[in-house]
Each structure stands twice: as structure tokens, then as C-alpha cells.
Enzyme design. Structure first.
Site, PDB file in Angstrom:
ATOM      1  CE  LYS A 173       1.084  -4.433   1.670  1.00 38.75           C
ATOM      2  NZ  LYS A 173       1.522  -5.581   0.845  1.00 38.75           N
ATOM      3  CG  HIS A 243      -6.754  -7.747  -1.430  1.00 39.32           C
ATOM      4  ND1 HIS A 243      -6.391  -6.630  -0.696  1.00 39.32           N
ATOM      5  CD2 HIS A 243      -5.747  -7.948  -2.318  1.00 39.32           C
ATOM      6  CE1 HIS A 243      -5.215  -6.183  -1.120  1.00 39.32           C
ATOM      7  NE2 HIS A 243      -4.810  -6.962  -2.106  1.00 39.32           N
ATOM      8  NE  ARG A 246      -4.556  -3.145  -3.043  1.00 35.87           N
ATOM      9  CZ  ARG A 246      -3.940  -1.962  -3.130  1.00 35.87           C
ATOM     10  NH1 ARG A 246      -4.634  -0.843  -3.025  1.00 35.87           N
ATOM     11  NH2 ARG A 246      -2.636  -1.892  -3.344  1.00 35.87           N
ATOM     12  CE1 TYR A 278      -5.054  -6.522  -9.673  1.00 32.51           C
ATOM     13  CE2 TYR A 278      -3.151  -5.089  -9.376  1.00 32.51           C
ATOM     14  CZ  TYR A 278      -4.137  -5.901  -8.844  1.00 32.51           C
ATOM     15  OH  TYR A 278      -4.194  -6.095  -7.498  1.00 32.51           O
TER      16      TYR A 278
END
Length: 297
Positions: A173, A243, A246, A278
Site C-alpha cells: 500500500k 486474505h 495472510r 494478531y
């Protein structure tokens, strides 16, 4: 919408695309949110220079009455705030009417992940030596090994993959490049694909690492379908998306003892608070390990 709003929006979108280097999908999301805001102003017969804090607050109330989620409302406020911040910097507005507004409180949802056994089954699902299976195996291994976003995976150029040194360097990004190591399993899968499949499929001038049998770069939709197909073949019944690999990459690293800053760097997160979500998941893992193996757990 007024000509003034349209012109200001066009300039802001160009600023996001060129000067800030945001991805196509991010720019499109900003554009959608601001077009909705512009339509609301037109319905209220309010010009751009008449927008104040009360008008923006009223817009958020309208979104809530329309049944839109708190997360959507927060994103809408962020888009409006960024838009007016740009106009203030360009001296086209005297102030940002959204600056002091607070968005709705969000309960941060923990990302769903695959456990280690599920990841292993998914990676092993593309069996055999058929060219599409070899490519799919390489893509799945690469995505999990480096924790790539789907867009980063399908946009990899050959020059972004250094198999000799064992790392990949995607553009993330904001057009920011990062370097992420890949393990021996992913390396072997990609080596096989580059040696056996890509030379037969890719056009001579193509720079894309992963291509289709027609020589074109893979699309997000195509890869999404592949992940779902192999998840079914692997007997994974929970909802699946690319995703999740990931998310699983990050969670498994933290559960294995990796430090937060390293995981932040590998994921390409600008803000460590994004990575910290996480730790809640890996914390659950640690608590379960304690309960299972500690004599007084």
C-alpha cells in the site's frame, strides 16, 4: 452534485492516485464514499462552502438511519475528513468541518485464520505435475510464506522475486516496497513453476511472475476461485478467502515467538496497532497451550 464539488473531488482523487500513490482499490473506495457524501449534499441543497460540522454530523446520522454499519460510518467520516483536509491544504476551504467529529466506536473484529494443519492441507491440495497445478501450488506457497496481499501476489514481477537469496520484494500500500524472506518450501515450489510452466505460457515481453495459460497475469477473482476450490479439496469447511492466508501467516509467526516489529515489517503495516490485533489471537493460542500442558492449568 455541484460543479464545485465534482471539480474538488476530481482533484482529490488525482492527489490520492498520483501524489500519495494509493492503490486502485483504495482510491475507488474513497471515491465511492465521497460520491455518496456529494449526493447527500445535493439532496439537502447544500453547496461545498456551506458544509460545517453540523452538516457532516447530520450525514453520519443519515448513514446510521439507513442501516449502515458503524465500520462503514467510520470509513465515511475518514473519507470526508481526508477530503476537507486536502481542500484546506490547497486553500480552497477555510477549515475542516469534520476535524473535531468523533466516529462511532468500533469493536475490532479478530481476523479468522486457518490453523497449521489446515494451511498444510491447503498448500498440498494442488497435487500432480499438470502446469496449472504447479502454478497454483507455487502461488499458494508464496502467499503464505511471505504473508502477501492478493494484489501484491498477482502483481509480482519476475524482478521482485530473488530465489537465489530467498526473498520477495512486493509493492504494498502506498507504493511502498518491502523485503520478505520466503522459506525453502515456497522457494522450491516457485523454482519448479518458473522452470517448467512459465516459459511455456508467458509472452516474451511479459514481466508478470504468475501468468495464465493465455500468457496474461492472474486476476484477483481467478485466484480467489482457486483458493476456494483447493480449500474444498482439502476438506476445509470454514469460510475461506486469500486474505486468510495472510492472517494465518502473521498469527503463526507470533505464536511461534516472532517479535511484533518484525511481523509489522513483513506485513507492510504502516502502524503497529494494525499488527497488534494478531497478538490477541496468538495470546489465545498461548493460553490454550498453558491450559493443556501446565500441571495446574
Amino acid at each position: 452534485m455541484s460543479a464545485a464539488f465534482d471539480g474538488a473531488l476530481d482533484d482529490y482523487i488525482q492527489h490520492l492516485r498520483v501524489e500519495r500513490g494509493l492503490s486502485k482499490h483504495t482510491v475507488e473506495a474513497y471515491a465511492r464514499d465521497l460520491l455518496r457524501f456529494g449526493a447527500h449534499l445535493a439532496e439537502q441543497n447544500v453547496s461545498l462552502d456551506q458544509v460545517d460540522e453540523a452538516r457532516v454530523a447530520g450525514y453520519l446520522v443519515t448513514l446510521s438511519h439507513d442501516g449502515l454499519s458503524a465500520r462503514t460510518q467510520a470509513r465515511a467520516l475518514s473519507a470526508v475528513r481526508g477530503f476537507f483536509r486536502f481542500l484546506v491544504q490547497e486553500r480552497r476551504q477555510p477549515c475542516d468541518p469534520a476535524e473535531l467529529l468523533e466516529g462511532p466506536r468500533l469493536l475490532r473484529k479478530l481476523p479468522d485464520i486457518l490453523n497449521r494443519d489446515e494451511v498444510l492441507r491447503l498448500l498440498e491440495a494442488p497435487t500432480g505435475s499438470k502446469p496449472n497445478r504447479v502454478r497454483d501450488r507455487a502461488m499458494l506457497h508464496m502467499m503464505y510464506a511471505a504473508g502477501l496481499r492478493v494484489s501484491e501476489l498477482i502483481e509480482l514481477d519476475l524482478t521482485d522475486v530473488n530465489l537465489e537469496e530467498g526473498f520477495v520484494s512486493p509493492f504494498g500500500k502506498g507504493n511502498k516496497r518491502r523485503i520478505v524472506p520466503i522459506g525453502s518450501h515456497a522457494r522450491a515450489a516457485v523454482v519448479e513453476y518458473l522452470a517448467e510452466v512459465r516459459p511455456k505460457w508467458a509472452h516474451p515481453a511479459s514481466r508478470a511472475c504468475f501468468v495464465t495459460s493465455r500468457g496474461k497475469a492472474m486476476t484477483r477473482q481467478s485466484f480467489w476461485s482457486l483458493v476456494k476450490k483447493y480449500a474444498r479439496a482439502a476438506g476445509i469447511t470454514k469460510p475461506i478467502s486469500p486474505h486468510k492466508l495472510r492472517h494465518s501467516f502473521a498469527t503463526h509467526l507470533l505464536a511461534g515467538g516472532a517479535d511484533l516489529r518484525s511481523v509489522q515489517t513483513m506485513l507492510g503495516h504502516a502502524d503497529i496497532s494494525t499488527t497488534q490485533i494478531y497478538t490477541h489471537i496468538s495470546g489465545d493460542h498461548l493460553r490454550e497451550m498453558h491450559r493443556r500442558y501446565h500441571p495446574r492449568g
